[in-house]
Design a protein around this motif. Structure first.
Motif, PDB file in Angstrom:
ATOM      1  N   UNK A   1       0.852  -1.219   0.006  1.00 28.73           N
ATOM      2  CA  UNK A   1       0.024   0.114   0.158  1.00 28.73           C
ATOM      3  C   UNK A   1       1.060   1.290   0.118  1.00 28.73           C
ATOM      4  N   UNK A   2       0.477   2.075  -0.792  1.00 27.66           N
ATOM      5  CA  UNK A   2       1.210   3.415  -0.996  1.00 27.66           C
ATOM      6  C   UNK A   2       0.364   4.452  -0.570  1.00 27.66           C
ATOM      7  N   UNK A   3       0.768   5.305   0.306  1.00 28.30           N
ATOM      8  CA  UNK A   3      -0.065   6.829   0.578  1.00 28.30           C
ATOM      9  C   UNK A   3       0.479   7.859   0.098  1.00 28.30           C
ATOM     10  N   UNK A   4      -0.084   8.967  -0.587  1.00 27.58           N
ATOM     11  CA  UNK A   4       0.290  10.039  -1.181  1.00 27.58           C
ATOM     12  C   UNK A   4      -0.243  11.201  -0.776  1.00 27.58           C
ATOM     13  N   UNK A   5       0.291  12.159  -0.273  1.00 30.42           N
ATOM     14  CA  UNK A   5      -0.036  13.418   0.295  1.00 30.42           C
ATOM     15  C   UNK A   5       0.297  14.509  -0.478  1.00 30.42           C
ATOM     16  N   UNK A   6      -0.264  15.460  -1.225  1.00 33.73           N
ATOM     17  CA  UNK A   6      -0.079  16.475  -1.885  1.00 33.73           C
ATOM     18  C   UNK A   6      -0.214  17.745  -0.893  1.00 33.73           C
ATOM     19  N   UNK A   7       0.741  18.852  -1.288  1.00 29.47           N
ATOM     20  CA  UNK A   7       0.854  20.073  -0.505  1.00 29.47           C
ATOM     21  C   UNK A   7       1.389  20.958  -1.584  1.00 29.47           C
ATOM     22  N   UNK A   8       1.100  22.413  -1.041  1.00 31.08           N
ATOM     23  CA  UNK A   8       1.737  23.444  -1.905  1.00 31.08           C
ATOM     24  C   UNK A   8       0.978  23.991  -2.913  1.00 31.08           C
ATOM     25  N   UNK A   9      -0.324  23.641  -2.874  1.00 32.85           N
ATOM     26  CA  UNK A   9      -1.429  24.505  -3.701  1.00 32.85           C
ATOM     27  C   UNK A   9      -1.737  25.718  -3.190  1.00 32.85           C
ATOM     28  N   UNK A  10      -2.467  26.644  -4.099  1.00 33.35           N
ATOM     29  CA  UNK A  10      -2.857  27.835  -3.567  1.00 33.35           C
ATOM     30  C   UNK A  10      -3.231  28.705  -4.657  1.00 33.35           C
ATOM     31  N   UNK A  11      -3.389  30.328  -4.241  1.00 33.53           N
ATOM     32  CA  UNK A  11      -3.583  31.225  -5.413  1.00 33.53           C
ATOM     33  C   UNK A  11      -2.380  31.591  -5.704  1.00 33.53           C
ATOM     34  N   UNK A  12      -2.443  32.073  -7.077  1.00 33.50           N
ATOM     35  CA  UNK A  12      -1.034  32.584  -7.777  1.00 33.50           C
ATOM     36  C   UNK A  12      -1.342  33.488  -8.920  1.00 33.50           C
ATOM     37  N   UNK A  13      -0.642  34.606  -9.082  1.00 38.82           N
ATOM     38  CA  UNK A  13      -0.997  35.228 -10.119  1.00 38.82           C
ATOM     39  C   UNK A  13      -0.508  34.799 -11.346  1.00 38.82           C
ATOM     40  N   UNK A  14      -1.169  35.224 -12.577  1.00 41.44           N
ATOM     41  CA  UNK A  14      -0.667  34.691 -13.800  1.00 41.44           C
ATOM     42  C   UNK A  14       0.825  35.181 -14.038  1.00 41.44           C
ATOM     43  N   UNK A  15       1.740  34.378 -14.520  1.00 41.71           N
ATOM     44  CA  UNK A  15       3.130  34.548 -14.591  1.00 41.71           C
ATOM     45  C   UNK A  15       3.977  34.239 -13.410  1.00 41.71           C
ATOM     46  N   UNK A  16       3.341  33.841 -12.339  1.00 41.91           N
ATOM     47  CA  UNK A  16       4.008  33.434 -11.048  1.00 41.91           C
ATOM     48  C   UNK A  16       4.472  32.076 -11.090  1.00 41.91           C
ATOM     49  N   UNK A  17       4.961  31.494  -9.947  1.00 38.21           N
ATOM     50  CA  UNK A  17       5.187  30.323  -9.788  1.00 38.21           C
ATOM     51  C   UNK A  17       4.722  29.594  -8.453  1.00 38.21           C
ATOM     52  N   UNK A  18       4.893  28.292  -8.501  1.00 32.61           N
ATOM     53  CA  UNK A  18       4.387  27.405  -7.365  1.00 32.61           C
ATOM     54  C   UNK A  18       4.789  26.250  -7.449  1.00 32.61           C
ATOM     55  N   UNK A  19       5.270  25.688  -6.314  1.00 26.18           N
ATOM     56  CA  UNK A  19       5.804  24.295  -6.286  1.00 26.18           C
ATOM     57  C   UNK A  19       5.082  23.416  -5.376  1.00 26.18           C
ATOM     58  N   UNK A  20       4.416  22.550  -5.947  1.00 28.85           N
ATOM     59  CA  UNK A  20       3.676  21.445  -5.440  1.00 28.85           C
ATOM     60  C   UNK A  20       4.450  20.220  -5.022  1.00 28.85           C
ATOM     61  N   UNK A  21       4.116  19.475  -3.754  1.00 28.50           N
ATOM     62  CA  UNK A  21       5.119  18.648  -3.177  1.00 28.50           C
ATOM     63  C   UNK A  21       4.038  17.268  -3.209  1.00 28.50           C
TER      64      UNK A  21
END
Length: 124
Positions: A1-21
């Motif tokens: 069994x594998x458990x996966x948990x995402x994080x790092x989402x949110x609100x960002x302006x166009x042209x900006x950056x975001x990193x998901x984990x």
């Protein structure tokens, strides 16, 4: 069994950056393919990027090629999605997925385990 948990989402302006984990647990993380998919409102879930655990090969959807980068830290059992130059059309729930086979797949039914998703909203 594998458990996966995402994080790092949110609100960002166009042209900006975001990193998901995506933190994985339960099995040998380095041996399998990790992928990112996304689902926008009213649309089907679509492939974004995937990376092999063994060969280092990576694949990207044409819509994100040159803007998004998938990477992984096997010591931390974590895969990342670096999102640069984001656009309003990148707005979606982003899902991390694990494929226990060796070959990189772009179809969601090839993946064995899924995270719960993280919302990314890009404002114009």
């Amino acid at each position: 069994q594998v458990q996966l948990v995402e994080s790092g989402g949110g609100l960002v302006q166009a042209g900006g950056s975001l990193r998901l984990s995506c933190a994985a647990s339960g099995r040998t993380f380095s041996s399998y393919v990790m992928g990112w998919f996304r689902q926008a409102p009213g649309k089907e879930r679509e492939f974004v990027a995937a990376g092999s655990g063994s060969s280092g090969n990576k694949r990207y959807a044409d819509s994100v090629k040159g803007r998004f980068t998938i990477s992984r830290d096997n010591a931390k059992n974590t895969v990342y999605l670096q999102m640069n130059s984001v656009k309003p059309e990148d707005t979606a729930v982003y899902y991390c997925a694990a494929d226990l086979s060796i070959e990189i797949a772009t179809m969601e039914d090839e993946y064995d385990y899924w995270g719960q998703g993280t919302q990314v909203t890009v404002s114009s």
